[in-house]
Design an enzyme around this catalytic site. Structure first.
Site: not given
Ligand code: 13P
Length: 251
Positions: A9-10, A96, A98, A168, A174, A213, A234-235
Site C-alpha cells: 500500500n503505497w 483503510h 486512514e 491493521e 507507521g 509496521s 505501508g512504509g
Molecule cells: P506501515 O507499514 O507504514 O505501518 O503501514 C501499514 C498500513 O497502513 C498498510 O495499509
C-alpha cells in the site's frame, strides 16, 4: 492451504517514473514461481504506469487504495469500480483506517464498497483495526466484531472466498510499533471465528493479512502464525528490496 498474499500500500507516495522503476527493480527479485500472491496498490494516477510495467508479470496484481460505491454520477474527485477494473485492478483496498479516521468513512459506506468491488469482479481487501484508546479500554474484541460485521453487511456470500481481510491495529500503522505475533494471532483468530460463525467452512479459505509496521525483520515471525496469511505493507513497501524480502518471508 491458504496461499499467502502480500500487498504494497503505497499510500500517497511516488511519481510515474518512480513507480515504473520500482516494478523494474521488484520483478527480478520476485519471479513468477514465487509461492505467494503479490499485489501493488499505487495512487490512482499511477495505475496505468504500474499496469504497463506489470504487462509481462501476471503473477503480480494491481490494486487500488480506495473506490466509491456508486457506479457513476456527480461525485467530484471519486472513482468507480468500473474505472478501476478497466485500469487493470484485481483488488481494491476498502475501509483503510486512514479512510475511516481522516475521511469519515462509516462501516455502512465501507460495506457498500465491498459489494461494489465484488459486483465489478474484483476482490476487496477489507481493513479493520482498533485504536490505542480502544485497546487500552479493553474494547478490541467489540470493535473488531462491529467493524467486521458492519463492513460485510452487503457481502455477496457466494464470492466470500475471494475476500481478503487486513487486520491493521491503528497504533501499529507507521509507528514502528509492530504488534507482537501473539497479539496479532489472537486478533486474527477472533476475526476467523467471526467469519466462521457467519459464513461457515468458507472462512477457512479467506486470507487474513496483518498490517502495521511490517518490516523484513519481523515478517517471518508474524507470518509464522497459523491465522496470519499475509501482510499489508505501508512504509516498507516503498522500497523494492524490502518489499521483496517481505514477500519471500511469506512465501
Ligand atoms: P506501515 O507499514 O507504514 O505501518 O503501514 C501499514 C498500513 O497502513 C498498510 O495499509
Amino acid at each position: 492451504m491458504r496461499r499467502p498474499i502480500v500487498a504494497a500500500n503505497w499510500k500517497m507516495h511516488k511519481t510515474q517514473d518512480e513507480a515504473s522503476r520500482f516494478v523494474r527493480e521488484l520483478l527480478p527479485r520476485v519471479g513468477a514461481e514465487v509461492a505467494a500472491d503479490v499485489v501493488i496498490a499505487p495512487p490512482f494516477p499511477l495505475l496505468p504506469a504500474v499496469a504497463r510495467a506489470l504487462a509481462d508479470a501476471p503473477h503480480v496484481s494491481l490494486a487500488a487504495q480506495n473506490v466509491h460505491s456508486e457506479a457513476s454520477g456527480a461525485f467530484t474527485g471519486e472513482v468507480s469500480c468500473a474505472m478501476l477494473a478497466d485500469a487493470g485492478c484485481r483488488y481494491v483496498i476498502v475501509g483503510h483506517s486512514e479512510r475511516r479516521a481522516l475521511f469519515g468513512e462509516s462501516d455502512a459506506f465501507v460495506a457498500r464498497k465491498v459489494a461494489a468491488v465484488q459486483r465489478a469482479g474484483m476482490r476487496p481487501i477489507l481493513c479493520v483495526g482498533e485504536t490505542l484508546e480502544q485497546r487500552e479500554a479493553g474494547q478490541t474484541e467489540a470493535v473488531l466484531t462491529t467493524q467486521l460485521a458492519g463492513s460485510l453487511a452487503d457481502l455477496d456470500e457466494a464470492r466470500a472466498a475471494e475476500l481478503v481481510i487486513a487486520y491493521e491495529p491503528v497504533w501499529a500503522i507507521g509507528t514502528g510499533r509492530t504488534a507482537t505475533s501473539e497479539l496479532a494471532q489472537t486478533a486474527h483468530a477472533l476475526l476467523r471465528a467471526q467469519l466462521r460463525a457467519r459464513l461457515g467452512a468458507v472462512a477457512e479459505a479467506i486470507r487474513l493479512q496483518y498490517g502495521g509496521s511490517v518490516r523484513p525483520e519481523n515478517a517471518k515471525t508474524l507470518l509464522g502464525e497459523p491465522d496470519i496469511d499475509g501482510a499489508l505493507v505501508g512504509g516498507a513497501s516503498l522500497d523494492p528490496e524490502s518489499f521483496a524480502a517481505i514477500v519471500h518471508a511469506a512465501a
